[in-house]
Motif scaffolding. Structure first.
Motif, PDB file in Angstrom:
ATOM      1  N   VAL A 303      29.795  68.051   3.217  1.00  0.00           N
ATOM      2  CA  VAL A 303      29.710  66.639   3.593  1.00  0.00           C
ATOM      3  C   VAL A 303      28.538  66.031   2.836  1.00  0.00           C
ATOM      4  N   ILE A 304      28.794  64.936   2.156  1.00  0.00           N
ATOM      5  CA  ILE A 304      27.774  64.233   1.380  1.00  0.00           C
ATOM      6  C   ILE A 304      27.553  62.861   2.016  1.00  0.00           C
ATOM      7  N   ARG A 305      26.383  62.643   2.579  1.00  0.00           N
ATOM      8  CA  ARG A 305      26.025  61.328   3.116  1.00  0.00           C
ATOM      9  C   ARG A 305      25.459  60.477   1.982  1.00  0.00           C
ATOM     10  N   ILE A 306      26.018  59.285   1.790  1.00  0.00           N
ATOM     11  CA  ILE A 306      25.584  58.382   0.724  1.00  0.00           C
ATOM     12  C   ILE A 306      24.539  57.429   1.282  1.00  0.00           C
ATOM     13  N   LEU A 307      23.356  57.459   0.683  1.00  0.00           N
ATOM     14  CA  LEU A 307      22.254  56.612   1.135  1.00  0.00           C
ATOM     15  C   LEU A 307      21.879  55.659   0.001  1.00  0.00           C
ATOM     16  N   ASP A 308      22.560  54.529  -0.032  1.00  0.00           N
ATOM     17  CA  ASP A 308      22.335  53.524  -1.067  1.00  0.00           C
ATOM     18  C   ASP A 308      21.295  52.540  -0.547  1.00  0.00           C
ATOM     19  N   LYS A 309      20.100  52.577  -1.126  1.00  0.00           N
ATOM     20  CA  LYS A 309      19.004  51.755  -0.606  1.00  0.00           C
ATOM     21  C   LYS A 309      19.341  50.269  -0.652  1.00  0.00           C
ATOM     22  N   GLN A 310      20.012  49.837  -1.725  1.00  0.00           N
ATOM     23  CA  GLN A 310      20.348  48.413  -1.839  1.00  0.00           C
ATOM     24  C   GLN A 310      21.321  47.979  -0.759  1.00  0.00           C
ATOM     25  N   ALA A 311      22.257  48.879  -0.394  1.00  0.00           N
ATOM     26  CA  ALA A 311      23.245  48.529   0.625  1.00  0.00           C
ATOM     27  C   ALA A 311      22.766  48.890   2.024  1.00  0.00           C
ATOM     28  N   GLY A 312      21.940  49.956   2.129  1.00  0.00           N
ATOM     29  CA  GLY A 312      21.579  50.478   3.445  1.00  0.00           C
ATOM     30  C   GLY A 312      20.364  49.842   4.074  1.00  0.00           C
ATOM     31  N   LEU A 313      19.330  49.494   3.265  1.00  0.00           N
ATOM     32  CA  LEU A 313      18.131  48.887   3.813  1.00  0.00           C
ATOM     33  C   LEU A 313      18.370  47.404   4.065  1.00  0.00           C
ATOM     34  N   LYS A 314      18.201  46.988   5.296  1.00  0.00           N
ATOM     35  CA  LYS A 314      18.454  45.603   5.663  1.00  0.00           C
ATOM     36  C   LYS A 314      17.263  45.042   6.426  1.00  0.00           C
ATOM     37  N   LEU A 316      15.809  42.432   9.489  1.00  0.00           N
ATOM     38  CA  LEU A 316      16.298  42.129  10.843  1.00  0.00           C
ATOM     39  C   LEU A 316      17.373  41.047  10.812  1.00  0.00           C
ATOM     40  N   ALA A 317      17.156  40.026   9.968  1.00  0.00           N
ATOM     41  CA  ALA A 317      18.125  38.927   9.896  1.00  0.00           C
ATOM     42  C   ALA A 317      19.473  39.413   9.381  1.00  0.00           C
ATOM     43  N   GLU A 318      19.463  40.424   8.503  1.00  0.00           N
ATOM     44  CA  GLU A 318      20.709  40.921   7.909  1.00  0.00           C
ATOM     45  C   GLU A 318      21.481  41.861   8.824  1.00  0.00           C
ATOM     46  N   LEU A 319      20.875  42.313   9.922  1.00  0.00           N
ATOM     47  CA  LEU A 319      21.585  43.208  10.835  1.00  0.00           C
ATOM     48  C   LEU A 319      22.728  42.498  11.550  1.00  0.00           C
ATOM     49  N   ALA A 356      14.750  48.414   9.528  1.00  0.00           N
ATOM     50  CA  ALA A 356      14.612  46.954   9.499  1.00  0.00           C
ATOM     51  C   ALA A 356      13.361  46.525  10.266  1.00  0.00           C
ATOM     52  N   MET A 357      13.093  47.186  11.389  1.00  0.00           N
ATOM     53  CA  MET A 357      11.882  46.884  12.165  1.00  0.00           C
ATOM     54  C   MET A 357      10.624  47.226  11.372  1.00  0.00           C
ATOM     55  N   LEU A 358      10.649  48.383  10.682  1.00  0.00           N
ATOM     56  CA  LEU A 358       9.481  48.782   9.896  1.00  0.00           C
ATOM     57  C   LEU A 358       9.202  47.776   8.782  1.00  0.00           C
ATOM     58  N   GLN A 359      10.266  47.314   8.120  1.00  0.00           N
ATOM     59  CA  GLN A 359      10.067  46.334   7.052  1.00  0.00           C
ATOM     60  C   GLN A 359       9.500  45.034   7.595  1.00  0.00           C
ATOM     61  N   GLU A 360       9.863  44.709   8.826  1.00  0.00           N
ATOM     62  CA  GLU A 360       9.319  43.514   9.474  1.00  0.00           C
ATOM     63  C   GLU A 360       7.814  43.659   9.726  1.00  0.00           C
ATOM     64  N   LEU A 361       7.370  44.899   9.941  1.00  0.00           N
ATOM     65  CA  LEU A 361       5.980  45.153  10.319  1.00  0.00           C
ATOM     66  C   LEU A 361       5.058  45.396   9.132  1.00  0.00           C
ATOM     67  N   THR A 362       5.606  45.594   7.920  1.00  0.00           N
ATOM     68  CA  THR A 362       4.768  45.951   6.771  1.00  0.00           C
ATOM     69  C   THR A 362       4.007  44.762   6.184  1.00  0.00           C
ATOM     70  N   GLY A 363       4.320  43.563   6.618  1.00  0.00           N
ATOM     71  CA  GLY A 363       3.727  42.362   6.009  1.00  0.00           C
ATOM     72  C   GLY A 363       2.214  42.326   6.069  1.00  0.00           C
ATOM     73  N   LEU A 516      27.354  44.549  14.211  1.00  0.00           N
ATOM     74  CA  LEU A 516      26.448  45.165  15.175  1.00  0.00           C
ATOM     75  C   LEU A 516      26.444  44.343  16.450  1.00  0.00           C
ATOM     76  N   VAL A 517      26.690  45.016  17.564  1.00  0.00           N
ATOM     77  CA  VAL A 517      26.644  44.374  18.882  1.00  0.00           C
ATOM     78  C   VAL A 517      25.551  45.079  19.679  1.00  0.00           C
ATOM     79  N   SER A 518      24.652  44.310  20.276  1.00  0.00           N
ATOM     80  CA  SER A 518      23.497  44.915  20.925  1.00  0.00           C
ATOM     81  C   SER A 518      23.252  44.322  22.309  1.00  0.00           C
ATOM     82  N   GLU A 519      22.505  45.071  23.105  1.00  0.00           N
ATOM     83  CA  GLU A 519      21.975  44.557  24.366  1.00  0.00           C
ATOM     84  C   GLU A 519      20.489  44.908  24.389  1.00  0.00           C
ATOM     85  N   ILE A 520      19.669  43.980  24.854  1.00  0.00           N
ATOM     86  CA  ILE A 520      18.217  44.187  24.827  1.00  0.00           C
ATOM     87  C   ILE A 520      17.661  44.077  26.236  1.00  0.00           C
TER      88      ILE A 520
END
Length: 577
Positions: A303-314, A316-319, A356-363, A516-520
């Motif tokens: 099994v090969i998991r594809i981790l495309d940074k351009q497609a996978g890293l989003k 918060l707004a893009e989620l 996505a949360m981490l990228q929000e916090l790196t500013g 993505l459907v979420s409950e907070i």
């Protein structure tokens, strides 16, 4: 409504079809659709009335929105108007010389297939032969004059599967047979022989083609599954497994060995599971591969998991969680300390949300340290640590050392055990912001899960910032969406329902993408009190809804009523909660 056409049997028939097809500029699109493709006159008149109300909107787009035509039929009608024949490819044989005229990446990217070469012309099947970008790419990559014909996306995809690795497979089989004959006269090392075969050009290209197709089809995983007589290739797309093709069983050992070479694994080890990582470059950006190999009774499964940074890293707004939930998450991330949890089933996108949360916090350039198993994406400005249990690098061990390393924010990939849960909670209590995931079906269950893992109620009540639970739900293809797919007999609550009947846009699956459907569940004094008195999951859920939490199930059913999600998938979301 479908486009019906007999398969083209040979290249002479293809040429004859091209020469016979004449443009019909004098006919309007509506006349062609009703005269040649069976569109009802009443539907055409409705579309024309709508077109008059919306000046400038194309008739084809209106008919498509009405569900009268799909992309394939509309393109076929336009092809009839401009003299571009529609062909079916299943019976046509294509030579290696013709395939070599167009780079495989161009063929996949623009959904096209070279069919035949005649004098100075190259006949190419295209899903949309009126697309100028595709035609420009062809002219740039091929010196011949391009003659486009039309074929369905499904036919082109099947042709890709059939041909672009067929010649590599044939050549690999010939190499395997030759090397097998030569080895029968020698007593060489079997592992060395496998390594030599795995480094041959046909095997290298065969694996590259399998991986490249997964990347281009936006698959999350590639499965190479051995059977008793053949090897099946599957791709997981939008969370569902899709069969692609089969390979000769004699290629399995060399193909798996090639995977091991790129992942720096032990070729000689075939009895124990192995895991590793690899990286490939495409269009000057890296795509990481996470590889798992398991021995089965029919050979090693990959099994090969594809981790495309351009497609996978989003971000918060893009989620796509919705503005209200996004604002709630941003507010929780603005807190200086505490623990914020993301929960959901396996494959629900929890890690994507954490990133996505981490990228929000790196500013503000805080000191962020993560503990992950495995590290899926390299994030600039974040110190990431890979778990390695054989070397003693476990979640609890690293977490204890991290607390002495002056972090502001700690991300723990997953809280799996009692010790990790306790240390993470204490880290939150001592002034750190802690992000982590749990495997629970909803947000309230995360609280009882942490209590079961031994986190003291007074610590959890004081440190918990909130819980976000999420699920990825398949979306109905907007191009072939049609009313229907009603609840089974005996249950009809009046909720409207739609389903996708399948078209070239969705590769005839009826689905296109996921949402993505979420409950907070944010922390509150009332929630802290409920934790202290060891409230049940049901009581916590009731309290959360009183305080404004909207359940995942309710959000999914709202999407069902809007026609974005099928009733069946909506019901599955309810049953899973």
């Amino acid at each position: 409504m479908e486009v019906r056409q007999a398969p083209v049997r040979d290249h002479g028939e293809l040429l004859s079809l091209i020469e016979r097809q004449q443009p019909r500029p004098e006919l309007r699109l509506g006349e062609i659709l009703t005269g040649d493709f069976g569109v009802e006159e009443c539907d055409l008149q409705v579309a024309l009335r709508r077109q008059r109300k919306h000046c400038g909107k194309h008739l084809g787009a209106i008919l498509r929105e009405m569900g009268v035509v799909d992309d394939e039929l509309l393109n076929a009608a336009l092809g009839r108007k401009f003299g571009i024949p529609y062909v079916r490819l299943e019976a046509l044989e294509i030579s290696a010389a013709v395939l070599a005229r167009i780079p495989v990446e161009v063929a996949f990217q623009y959904s096209l297939m070279p069919l035949s070469e005649h004098r100075d012309r190259l006949i190419v099947a295209m899903a949309n032969p009126l697309d100028t970008e595709s035609l420009d790419a062809l002219r740039f990559n091929c010196p011949l004059k391009i003659v486009p014909v039309m074929a369905s996306f499904r036919d082109i995809t099947l042709a890709h599967n059939k041909y672009y690795s067929k010649f590599d497979e044939d050549e690999a089989l010939e190499d395997s047979a030759r090397s097998g004959m030569s080895r029968s006269h020698e007593n060489g090392d079997p592992s060395q022989h496998l390594e030599q075969q795995a480094r041959t050009r046909p095997i290298v290209r065969l694996l590259n083609a399998i991986v490249l197709q997964g990347v281009l089809r936006k698959a999350s995983d590639i499965n190479i599954r051995p059977g008793p007589r053949e090897v099946a290739i599957f791709y997981r797309i939008d969370g569902r497994m899709q069969y692609s093709r089969s390979l000769d069983k004699t290629l399995l050992a060399a193909l798996v060995s090639r995977v091991k070479i790129i992942a720096h694994l032990d070729i000689a080890e075939r009895r124990l599971p192995q895991g590793g990582n690899a990286r490939l470059m495409r269009a000057e950006h890296p795509i990481d591969l996470r590889i798992s190999i398991l021995p089965t009774i029919h050979g090693e499964s990959v099994v090969i998991r594809i981790l495309d940074k351009q497609a996978g890293l989003k971000s918060l707004a893009e989620l796509g969680m919705g503005r209200r939930d996004e604002a709630r998450v941003r507010a929780l991330l603005g807190r200086p300390s505490g623990i914020l949890l993301v929960t959901g089933q396996t494959g629900s996108g929890k890690t994507t949300t954490l990133y996505a949360m981490l990228q929000e916090l790196t500013g503000d350039r805080p000191h962020i340290i993560t503990i992950e198993d495995p590290v899926e994406y390299d994030i600039e400005g974040v110190e990431q640590i890979q778990i390695h249990e054989k070397k003693g690098l476990t979640f609890p061990t690293i977490l204890r050392h991290i607390l002495r390393h002056d972090p502001d924010i700690i991300m723990v990939g997953e809280i799996r055990d009692q010790e990790t849960a306790r240390i993470a909670s204490r880290a939150a209590l001592t002034g750190h912001l802690v992000l982590s995931t749990l495997h629970t079906n909803d947000a309230p269950s995360a609280i009882t899960r942490l209590l079961d893992l031994g986190v003291a109620p007074y610590i959890l009540g004081a440190t918990l910032l909130g819980v976000m639970s999420q699920r990825l739900v398949r979306l109905i293809c907007p191009r072939c969406r049609t009313p229907g797919g009603w609840p089974p007999a005996g249950r009809d609550d009046g909720r409207p329902s739609f389903h996708g009947k399948g078209c070239s846009h969705c590769n005839y699956t009826g689905y296109r993408g996921r949402i993505l459907v979420s409950e907070i569940l944010p922390a509150s004094p009332e929630l802290a009190q409920a934790i202290h008195r060891a409230a049940t999951t049901h009581e916590i859920a009731e309290l959360a809804q009183l305080q404004g939490m909207r359940r995942i199930q309710d959000k999914v059913m709202a999407l069902v009523e809007k026609g974005k999600v099928s009733w069946r998938d909506g019901q599955c979301a309810e049953d899973a909660s």
